[in-house]
Design a protein around this motif. Structure first.
Motif, PDB file in Angstrom:
ATOM      1  N   UNK A 142       0.804  -1.215   0.000  1.00  0.00           N
ATOM      2  CA  UNK A 142       0.000   0.000   0.000  1.00  0.00           C
ATOM      3  C   UNK A 142       0.840   1.270   0.000  1.00  0.00           C
ATOM      4  N   UNK A 143       2.158   1.157   0.204  1.00  0.00           N
ATOM      5  CA  UNK A 143       3.015   2.340   0.142  1.00  0.00           C
ATOM      6  C   UNK A 143       3.119   2.880  -1.288  1.00  0.00           C
ATOM      7  N   UNK A 144       2.771   2.071  -2.277  1.00  0.00           N
ATOM      8  CA  UNK A 144       2.707   2.515  -3.665  1.00  0.00           C
ATOM      9  C   UNK A 144       1.248   2.792  -3.994  1.00  0.00           C
ATOM     10  N   UNK A 145       0.860   4.059  -4.033  1.00  0.00           N
ATOM     11  CA  UNK A 145      -0.549   4.402  -4.200  1.00  0.00           C
ATOM     12  C   UNK A 145      -1.016   4.089  -5.617  1.00  0.00           C
ATOM     13  N   UNK A 146      -2.280   3.734  -5.704  1.00  0.00           N
ATOM     14  CA  UNK A 146      -2.893   3.412  -6.986  1.00  0.00           C
ATOM     15  C   UNK A 146      -4.103   4.307  -7.233  1.00  0.00           C
ATOM     16  N   UNK A 147      -5.014   4.329  -6.267  1.00  0.00           N
ATOM     17  CA  UNK A 147      -6.255   5.084  -6.444  1.00  0.00           C
ATOM     18  C   UNK A 147      -6.168   6.544  -6.045  1.00  0.00           C
TER      19      UNK A 147
END
Length: 288
Positions: free
Chosen positions: A79-84
């Protein structure tokens, strides 16, 4: 490849081609976050007195492929790599799928080898998100895009030295006249959208190959980026026009990789320029 709301969808067949890959940045991310790429062991089936058993050898199978390395990084960072983009700033890493625009930026740390990427996407709530990423021409694989493809002509930002400082310090220093994160982020976005433009910016917004420094764009591409600054523009502070009019959240950083469905996904502006004739050619100031 496509995006659903808040979730990155990767094609199940795993078929694709890396257009851009930074070994240096991959190694740094792995070192900084304790990601180990070694230790893939061979499994061997061996007869045992009581039947057939499995045995693991101590010999690993060599280095991971780029695809395996990328997936391992994505899994480790989670989750440290944001997507949304549904969480407030600051993102440390970001990933997604979409159209990626590519150009040259010759005033950053990479100097004459600098590459510039612009990605426009949206948050799950519909907020416009612009990513401006600065990398190296050396990391384009197979020389699909080359420095000589981009004519050095047209407008060039006077904020180049401030952007160079941002990149060299990874967002930790700003001694320029654009002395707050919003101001400098707006300048970086101006570079991504208008660098190389001449008089008719409106026409060149729709036809980026008519601007200097531009290299091309890639459709339906997976991308992964390290983020240095991440701002939401203060409502009412900015009077942005043209391509910048919808800007709301701007992230500035560096590309780690860009992966396309195939080389056919890449539109090279050098090809469009070479085929230009008549009125189209007259719109290219560097070909007149």
């Amino acid at each position: 490849m496509n995006v659903t709301q808040g979730e990155l969808v990767v094609r199940g067949d795993g078929v694709g081609s890396y257009l851009y890959w930074s070994d240096r940045r991959v190694a740094a991310i792995a070192s900084d976050n304790g990601i180990n790429f070694k230790g893939r062991f061979n499994w061997a089936v061996k007869a045992a007195p009581q039947g057939v058993g499995a045995e693991v050898s101590n010999k690993d199978r060599g280095d991971l492929s780029r695809f395996e390395t990328a997936r391992k990084i994505e899994k480790a960072l989670g989750a440290h790599a944001v997507v949304g983009f549904d969480t407030p700033p600051r993102a440390r890493f970001a990933r997604g799928v979409g159209q990626v625009h590519m150009a040259r930026f010759t005033a950053g740390p990479e100097r004459d080898k600098g590459a510039l990427f612009h990605i426009r996407t949206a948050s799950v709530r519909g907020q416009q998100v612009d990513l401006v990423l600065f990398g190296s021409m050396d990391n384009f694989l197979g020389r699909v895009l080359r420095p000589e493809d981009a004519p050095e002509t047209g407008w060039f930002s006077s904020a180049w030295y401030a952007i160079a400082e941002l990149l060299e310090s990874r967002g930790r220093e700003n001694t320029s006249q654009w002395d707050d994160p919003e101001s400098l982020s707006v300048e970086a976005l101006k570079v991504a959208l208008y660098q190389g433009s001449s008089d008719d910016q409106g026409e060149q917004d729709r036809q980026p190959w008519t601007r200097g420094y531009t290299l091309g764009h890639a459709d339906d591409s997976e991308w992964f980026a390290q983020i240095y600054t991440d701002v939401v523009l203060t409502e009412g502070r900015w009077r942005l026009r043209g391509s910048m009019s919808g800007a709301q959240r701007i992230l500035v950083g560096a590309p780690v990789w860009v992966r396309t469905a195939s080389q056919a996904s890449v539109t090279r502006y050098a090809d469009l320029r070479s085929r230009a004739t008549g009125a189209d050619r007259r719109r290219l100031p560097f070909l007149r």
